[in-house]
Write an enzyme that holds these catalytic residues in place. Structure first.
Site, mmCIF file in Angstrom:
data_model
loop_
_atom_site.group_PDB
_atom_site.id
_atom_site.type_symbol
_atom_site.label_atom_id
_atom_site.label_comp_id
_atom_site.label_asym_id
_atom_site.label_seq_id
_atom_site.Cartn_x
_atom_site.Cartn_y
_atom_site.Cartn_z
ATOM 1 C CG HIS A 57 58.307 40.239 41.211
ATOM 2 N ND1 HIS A 57 57.567 40.559 40.096
ATOM 3 C CD2 HIS A 57 59.209 41.257 41.354
ATOM 4 C CE1 HIS A 57 58.013 41.702 39.584
ATOM 5 N NE2 HIS A 57 59.002 42.162 40.336
ATOM 6 C CG HIS A 59 60.511 44.189 43.086
ATOM 7 N ND1 HIS A 59 61.190 43.850 41.942
ATOM 8 C CD2 HIS A 59 61.382 44.024 44.115
ATOM 9 C CE1 HIS A 59 62.429 43.488 42.264
ATOM 10 N NE2 HIS A 59 62.569 43.579 43.572
ATOM 11 C CG ASP A 61 57.413 47.881 40.268
ATOM 12 O OD1 ASP A 61 57.996 47.143 41.088
ATOM 13 O OD2 ASP A 61 57.640 47.830 39.037
ATOM 14 C CG HIS A 62 55.484 43.977 40.132
ATOM 15 N ND1 HIS A 62 55.273 43.532 38.850
ATOM 16 C CD2 HIS A 62 56.603 44.764 40.070
ATOM 17 C CE1 HIS A 62 56.225 44.010 38.052
ATOM 18 N NE2 HIS A 62 57.037 44.755 38.776
ATOM 19 C CG HIS A 115 63.180 40.693 38.681
ATOM 20 N ND1 HIS A 115 63.927 41.775 38.278
ATOM 21 C CD2 HIS A 115 62.080 41.205 39.297
ATOM 22 C CE1 HIS A 115 63.300 42.892 38.645
ATOM 23 N NE2 HIS A 115 62.183 42.575 39.262
ATOM 24 C CG ASP A 134 59.391 43.311 36.768
ATOM 25 O OD1 ASP A 134 58.448 43.592 36.010
ATOM 26 O OD2 ASP A 134 59.739 44.032 37.731
ATOM 27 C CG HIS A 172 58.202 47.355 34.036
ATOM 28 N ND1 HIS A 172 58.045 48.494 34.782
ATOM 29 C CD2 HIS A 172 58.385 46.347 34.926
ATOM 30 C CE1 HIS A 172 58.130 48.204 36.072
ATOM 31 N NE2 HIS A 172 58.336 46.899 36.190
HETATM 32 FE FE FE Z 1 58.671 45.895 38.118
HETATM 33 ZN ZN ZN Z 2 60.367 43.828 39.818
#
Ligand code: FE
Ligand code: ZN
Length: 256
Positions: A57, A59, A61-62, A115, A134, A172
């Site tokens: 996805h 975000h 942090d991905h 999400h 996530d 995570h």
């Molecule tokens: Fe994340």
């Molecule tokens: Zn995320």
């Protein structure tokens, strides 16, 4: 039939980035590269050449290192069709029912929104490996940011159909805090009590609790257990629809 070797890279405060290396052809994917440096170091240590990025996805942090890694290696970026506008450098859009070849290893793609609007999970059946970003976490699930609780429940239900031996490579290390919540809503679940003791032990040693397996999640993760009488009692929804029990559990976690 081709097997993957999977290498886990802890980055940032609690993210996991994964390298998936097809042993037969040498093709190597990174799943959800939050940052570039640790990925480049891990590739060098393994002697692997990056050929693909698989994003679950959008975000940061991905996807944070998408462009850096593409520029450096010329790799192909694969991501969710439903969010193509938000995946930096995307080359190949995939969606529910698609398959994607990493060398001779086959990924089956699932749409698992909730999400975020677009969210993919990649299932490498021959390696018993699921990369689910996530959506499903060890003892938890992702926050419902852009979708509805109904969507998230449908997404999790889809993943629950996979074999129990499937390893859950989530993005995570949230297991310990998820577990504290899980115990608060399902205190009578002895499998959960036992698992939390193991999780606490691993974290004391600084070891990852990920991957787990789907079978373990089905026995202990409250977000996969709206049928549990103990959970239904705690959230005050005995006999309610499963999606309602799920939604109430998710909302309680948001405020835990
Ligand atoms: Fe994340
Ligand atoms: Zn995320």
């Amino acid at each position: 039939m081709s097997q993957l070797e999977i290498h886990q890279i802890p980055v940032l405060s609690d993210n996991y980035v994964y390298l998936a290396h097809d042993l037969e052809t040498g093709k190597t994917a990174v799943i959800d590269p939050a940052v570039g440096g640790p990925v480049i170091d891990a590739l060098a240590a393994k002697g692997w050449t990056l050929s693909h990025i698989l994003n679950t996805h959008h975000h940061a942090d991905h996807t944070g290192a998408n462009l850096e890694l593409k520029q450096l290696t010329g790799c192909t970026i694969v991501g969710p069709k439903a969010d193509r506008d938000r995946i930096p450098g995307i080359d190949v859009e995939v969606a529910d029912g698609d398959t994607y070849q990493l060398g001779k290893a086959t990924a089956q793609v699932f749409d698992v929104p909730g999400h975020t609007r677009g969210h993919n999970a990649y299932w490498f059946e021959e390696s018993d490996a699921l990369f689910c970003g996530d959506t499903l976490f060890a003892l938890g699930c992702g926050r419902v940011f852009e979708g509805t609780h109904k969507q998230m429940w449908t997404s999790l239900s889809k993943l629950m159909n996979l074999p129990d031996a499937t390893r859950i490579y989530c993005a995570h290390e949230y297991t310990q805090s998820n577990g504290r919540f899980a115990l608060s809503v399902e205190p009578g679940n002895q499998d959960l009590v036992k698992r939390m003791a193991e999780v606490d032990q691993l974290r004391r040693q600084g070891l990852p609790t990920v991957p787990s397996t789907l079978g373990v999640e089905k026995a202990t993760n409250p977000f996969l257990r709206p049928t549990s009488k103990n959970l239904q009692q705690t959230v005050g929804l005995v006999g309610a629809e499963l999606v309602a029990v799920f939604a109430e559990t998710r909302m309680r976690k948001d405020n835990f």
